[in-house]
Design an enzyme around this catalytic site. Structure first.
Site, short mmCIF file in Angstrom:
data_model
loop_
_atom_site.label_atom_id
_atom_site.label_comp_id
_atom_site.label_asym_id
_atom_site.label_seq_id
_atom_site.Cartn_x
_atom_site.Cartn_y
_atom_site.Cartn_z
N ALA A 76 0.67 -1.21 -0.23
CA ALA A 76 -0.16 -0.02 0.08
C ALA A 76 0.83 1.44 0.00
CB ALA A 76 -1.03 0.13 1.11
N THR A 77 2.07 1.12 0.06
CA THR A 77 2.97 2.51 0.13
C THR A 77 3.20 3.02 -1.24
OG1 THR A 77 4.91 1.03 0.01
CG2 THR A 77 4.24 1.56 2.36
N ALA A 78 2.87 2.62 -2.25
CA ALA A 78 3.27 3.30 -3.52
C ALA A 78 2.30 2.48 -4.61
CB ALA A 78 4.62 2.87 -3.92
N PHE A 128 -0.61 1.13 -7.39
CA PHE A 128 -1.87 0.78 -7.23
C PHE A 128 -2.23 0.51 -5.80
CE2 PHE A 128 -0.80 -1.95 -11.29
CZ PHE A 128 -1.04 -0.68 -12.06
N ARG A 181 6.24 -2.92 3.27
CA ARG A 181 7.72 -3.04 3.87
C ARG A 181 8.35 -1.88 4.34
NH1 ARG A 181 11.37 -4.73 -0.83
NH2 ARG A 181 9.85 -3.31 -2.00
N VAL A 200 5.50 -9.62 2.39
CA VAL A 200 4.50 -10.60 2.04
C VAL A 200 5.26 -12.11 1.83
CG1 VAL A 200 2.65 -9.14 1.36
CG2 VAL A 200 4.27 -9.89 -0.30
N ASN A 258 -2.21 -6.76 -3.90
CA ASN A 258 -1.45 -6.00 -4.95
C ASN A 258 -0.06 -5.85 -4.77
OD1 ASN A 258 -0.79 -3.32 -6.33
ND2 ASN A 258 -0.05 -2.84 -4.46
N TYR A 291 8.71 -13.27 -15.16
CA TYR A 291 7.94 -12.47 -14.69
C TYR A 291 6.40 -12.76 -15.19
CZ TYR A 291 4.70 -8.32 -14.06
OH TYR A 291 3.77 -7.47 -13.82
N LYS A 350 2.95 -13.97 -13.22
CA LYS A 350 1.54 -13.40 -13.42
C LYS A 350 0.44 -14.23 -14.00
CE LYS A 350 2.08 -9.35 -11.39
NZ LYS A 350 1.48 -9.08 -10.36
#
Length: 251
Positions: free
Chosen positions: A9-11, A13, A33, A60, A86, A152, A156
């Site tokens: 949540a710190t950046a 989305f 983090r 996480v 997210n 990657y 996803k």
């Protein structure tokens, strides 16, 4: 009052989602983090919107920390209505035969295992209440594999598969699951992928008007406000100048 849990949540989305739901009056559980960023975001949003925020600083990727910190939040906070998985990212961009194993592990541990660790704590709470909505943030890279994206893209694609599996297994409990798969979106994503190289990061969006974090937050919010009997299962979202993972109209 409804509660939403947002990881990472710190950046990007995650931060945009926190701002969107705070403005709508939701109480928030925010994880990340970077404890200082979490505290700053908490102070700002609580002051602006008169809501309550529970900040949880952990990675996480650390299963023990997820279970210990998230798994032991106060009972009142366990009534989570919406989970936005997210936290994630891309590390490196290279042919698979030249891939950095540390980058691979970071992406697998964050994008797949981290999502699972958090969901494993929260899903039983939703099952007990027979309600809830889970948003898993994937990527257009999970739908189409592109050159040098290999691992990657694989992580996803796993998010896409996990979302489908969740939707099946949670169906009897009235829990919605929505996969959101953005295309080109200008956040910290490319800066992280290119390990802080600002020029390389900027070149990704050259000639484009990319998606913003706020665009994705708006879409997630919309999906979460639909009637209880309506669930948008899967969304691929691109800017107008992007047709898919390969084709762009750069001006």
């Amino acid at each position: 009052m409804a509660i939403i849990l947002i990881t990472g949540a710190t950046a990007g989305f995650g931060k945009a989602c926190a701002e969107k739901y705070a403005a709508a009056g939701y109480n928030l559980i925010l994880t990340g983090r970077r404890a200082e960023r979490l505290k700053t975001l908490q102070t700002t949003l609580e002051a602006q919107h008169g809501i309550k925020i529970l900040p949880l600083a952990f990675d996480v990727r650390d299963q023990e920390a997820v279970a210990k910190v998230l798994g032991n939040i106060p009972l009142a906070w366990q009534a989570i209505d919406i989970l936005v998985n997210n936290a994630g990212g891309a590390n490196g961009l290279s042919p698979i035969q030249e891939g950095d194993v540390e980058d691979w592990n970071t992406m697998i541990d964050t994008n797949i295992k981290g999502l699972l660790y958090v969901s494993r704590v929260v899903m039983p709470w939703m099952v007990a209440r027979q309600q809830g909505h889970i948003f898993n943030i994937g990527s257009i890279a999970g739908k189409q594999v592109y050159a040098k994206g290999n691992v990657y893209c694989a992580t996803k694609a796993a998010v896409d598969a996990i979302s489908q599996g969740m939707r099946i297994d949670l169906l009897p409990y009235g829990i919605k699951v929505t996969g959101v798969h953005p295309g080109a979106a200008e956040t910290e994503f490319s800066l992280v992928r290119f390990k802080g190289d600002a020029q390389k990061a900027a070149d990704v969006y050259k000639g484009l008007t990319p998606l913003t974090a706020e665009d994705i937050a708006d879409i997630i919010f919309y999906c979460s406000q639909l009637p209880r009997h309506v669930c948008i299962n899967d969304l691929v979202v691109t800017p107008l100048q992007q047709a898919n993972a390969f084709y762009y109209d750069r001006k």
